[in-house]
Enzyme design. Sequence first.
Site, PDB file in Angstrom:
ATOM      1  N   ASP A  46      35.028   8.490  -5.321  1.00  0.00           N
ATOM      2  CA  ASP A  46      33.991   7.853  -4.495  1.00  0.00           C
ATOM      3  C   ASP A  46      34.300   8.070  -3.011  1.00  0.00           C
ATOM      4  O   ASP A  46      33.519   7.675  -2.143  1.00  0.00           O
ATOM      5  CB  ASP A  46      33.783   6.375  -4.860  1.00  0.00           C
ATOM      6  CG  ASP A  46      35.018   5.525  -4.677  1.00  0.00           C
ATOM      7  OD1 ASP A  46      36.086   6.065  -4.317  1.00  0.00           O
ATOM      8  OD2 ASP A  46      34.925   4.291  -4.894  1.00  0.00           O
ATOM      9  N   SER A  47      35.406   8.774  -2.725  1.00  0.00           N
ATOM     10  CA  SER A  47      35.656   9.256  -1.361  1.00  0.00           C
ATOM     11  C   SER A  47      34.544  10.201  -0.926  1.00  0.00           C
ATOM     12  O   SER A  47      34.433  10.536   0.256  1.00  0.00           O
ATOM     13  CB  SER A  47      37.012   9.976  -1.287  1.00  0.00           C
ATOM     14  OG  SER A  47      37.149  10.919  -2.339  1.00  0.00           O
ATOM     15  N   ASP A  85      34.852   8.663 -10.650  1.00  0.00           N
ATOM     16  CA  ASP A  85      35.077   7.310 -10.135  1.00  0.00           C
ATOM     17  C   ASP A  85      33.898   6.400 -10.425  1.00  0.00           C
ATOM     18  O   ASP A  85      32.736   6.799 -10.237  1.00  0.00           O
ATOM     19  CB  ASP A  85      35.234   7.387  -8.603  1.00  0.00           C
ATOM     20  CG  ASP A  85      36.611   6.995  -8.145  1.00  0.00           C
ATOM     21  OD1 ASP A  85      37.353   6.357  -8.904  1.00  0.00           O
ATOM     22  OD2 ASP A  85      36.945   7.345  -6.993  1.00  0.00           O
ATOM     23  N   LYS A 115      37.449   6.423 -13.671  1.00  0.00           N
ATOM     24  CA  LYS A 115      38.496   5.704 -12.946  1.00  0.00           C
ATOM     25  C   LYS A 115      37.888   4.466 -12.314  1.00  0.00           C
ATOM     26  O   LYS A 115      36.754   4.530 -11.811  1.00  0.00           O
ATOM     27  CB  LYS A 115      39.119   6.592 -11.861  1.00  0.00           C
ATOM     28  CG  LYS A 115      40.166   5.852 -11.020  1.00  0.00           C
ATOM     29  CD  LYS A 115      40.971   6.780 -10.138  1.00  0.00           C
ATOM     30  CE  LYS A 115      40.301   7.144  -8.830  1.00  0.00           C
ATOM     31  NZ  LYS A 115      39.944   5.993  -7.972  1.00  0.00           N
ATOM     32  N   GLU A 117      38.990   0.676 -10.000  1.00  0.00           N
ATOM     33  CA  GLU A 117      40.012   0.005  -9.195  1.00  0.00           C
ATOM     34  C   GLU A 117      40.262  -1.422  -9.694  1.00  0.00           C
ATOM     35  O   GLU A 117      39.312  -2.112 -10.082  1.00  0.00           O
ATOM     36  CB  GLU A 117      39.568  -0.041  -7.723  1.00  0.00           C
ATOM     37  CG  GLU A 117      39.408   1.340  -7.117  1.00  0.00           C
ATOM     38  CD  GLU A 117      38.957   1.310  -5.656  1.00  0.00           C
ATOM     39  OE1 GLU A 117      38.915   0.211  -5.053  1.00  0.00           O
ATOM     40  OE2 GLU A 117      38.646   2.392  -5.123  1.00  0.00           O
ATOM     41  N   GLU A 184      48.081   3.821  -5.097  1.00  0.00           N
ATOM     42  CA  GLU A 184      47.691   4.227  -3.733  1.00  0.00           C
ATOM     43  C   GLU A 184      48.304   3.299  -2.681  1.00  0.00           C
ATOM     44  O   GLU A 184      48.286   2.070  -2.827  1.00  0.00           O
ATOM     45  CB  GLU A 184      46.153   4.224  -3.594  1.00  0.00           C
ATOM     46  CG  GLU A 184      45.712   4.574  -2.165  1.00  0.00           C
ATOM     47  CD  GLU A 184      44.255   4.992  -2.024  1.00  0.00           C
ATOM     48  OE1 GLU A 184      43.545   5.057  -3.038  1.00  0.00           O
ATOM     49  OE2 GLU A 184      43.861   5.249  -0.868  1.00  0.00           O
TER      50      GLU A 184
HETATM   51  O1  KIV Z   1      37.937   8.341  -4.245  1.00  0.00           O
HETATM   52  C1  KIV Z   1      38.988   8.990  -4.245  1.00  0.00           C
HETATM   53  O2  KIV Z   1      39.052  10.126  -3.772  1.00  0.00           O
HETATM   54  C2  KIV Z   1      40.167   8.377  -4.833  1.00  0.00           C
HETATM   55  C3  KIV Z   1      41.482   9.056  -4.625  1.00  0.00           C
HETATM   56  C4  KIV Z   1      41.878   8.992  -3.220  1.00  0.00           C
HETATM   57  C5  KIV Z   1      42.519   8.528  -5.534  1.00  0.00           C
HETATM   58  O3  KIV Z   1      40.071   7.349  -5.430  1.00  0.00           O
END
Ligand code: KIV
Length: 267
Positions: A46-47, A85, A115, A117, A184
Amino acid sequence: MVEKVTVPHIVKQKLRGEKITCLTAYDYSFARILDAAGIDILLVGDSVGCVFQGQPNTLPVTLDDMVYHTRAVVRGCKRALVVSDMPFLSYQVSKEHAIKNAGRLVQQGGAEAVKLEGGLTMQETIEAIVRVGVPVMGHVGLTPQSIHGFGGYKIQGKEKNQREAILRDASAVQDAGAFAIVLEGMPLDLAGEITDRLTIPTVGIGAGAQCDGQVLVINDMLGLFDDFTPKFVKRYANLKEITTHAVKSFIGEVREGKFPAEEHAFK
Ligand code: KIV
């Protein structure tokens, strides 16, 4: 014929002592390059909100955004495991909502795992998603979807009580059935302790070298994104400079009538 990286393959890498490599990807072209180079995991992070959309943080990213980018990455990937994510509010509302949304990333996006959090508070949610057959990667420590609560991108786990909470979170993620976990923004000895305690692989970002693998944001490691550069980022190339040079050459050649040349034209 390339051998596909699967969830059991990633789990075995820890047992064999083989480091796991993971980079983010958001589009077909980069996915193809990273995959062909031999990366183990392509994370559709989600970056994407920061480095692709220009948002100040990951919170505005929607599930539709993630489905769209996951689909593009999957099309460019033959070997790597594609993990997508779950964005903010796509899994926190209820377990049912989380199952449906994880399912969309798999069914419509083509992701092979998701993934999310959080630790202890997400234990039942992770269990519920795993129970329907979707592999989950956990993510604890400096979890970017909680930046407002943290008061910014601050290293977590420096204080004794925070450290104990992160250890509990990591164990909860494993107990819930996650196949791997991202660590992280935490002190390297804490990441090392978690890595020793857990049987599932740890993939670190800003968590030191003792993790079972490492992940970086592709735009950071290629020097494409320099709005801010965290201490843990290593720049392996400066594509911003290379791109600027190429674009300036194009502008100059068009203005001078040097491009297109005869070989670029049709007769
Ligand atoms: O969103 C992302 O890129 C991430 C990584 C930095 C682990 O969660």
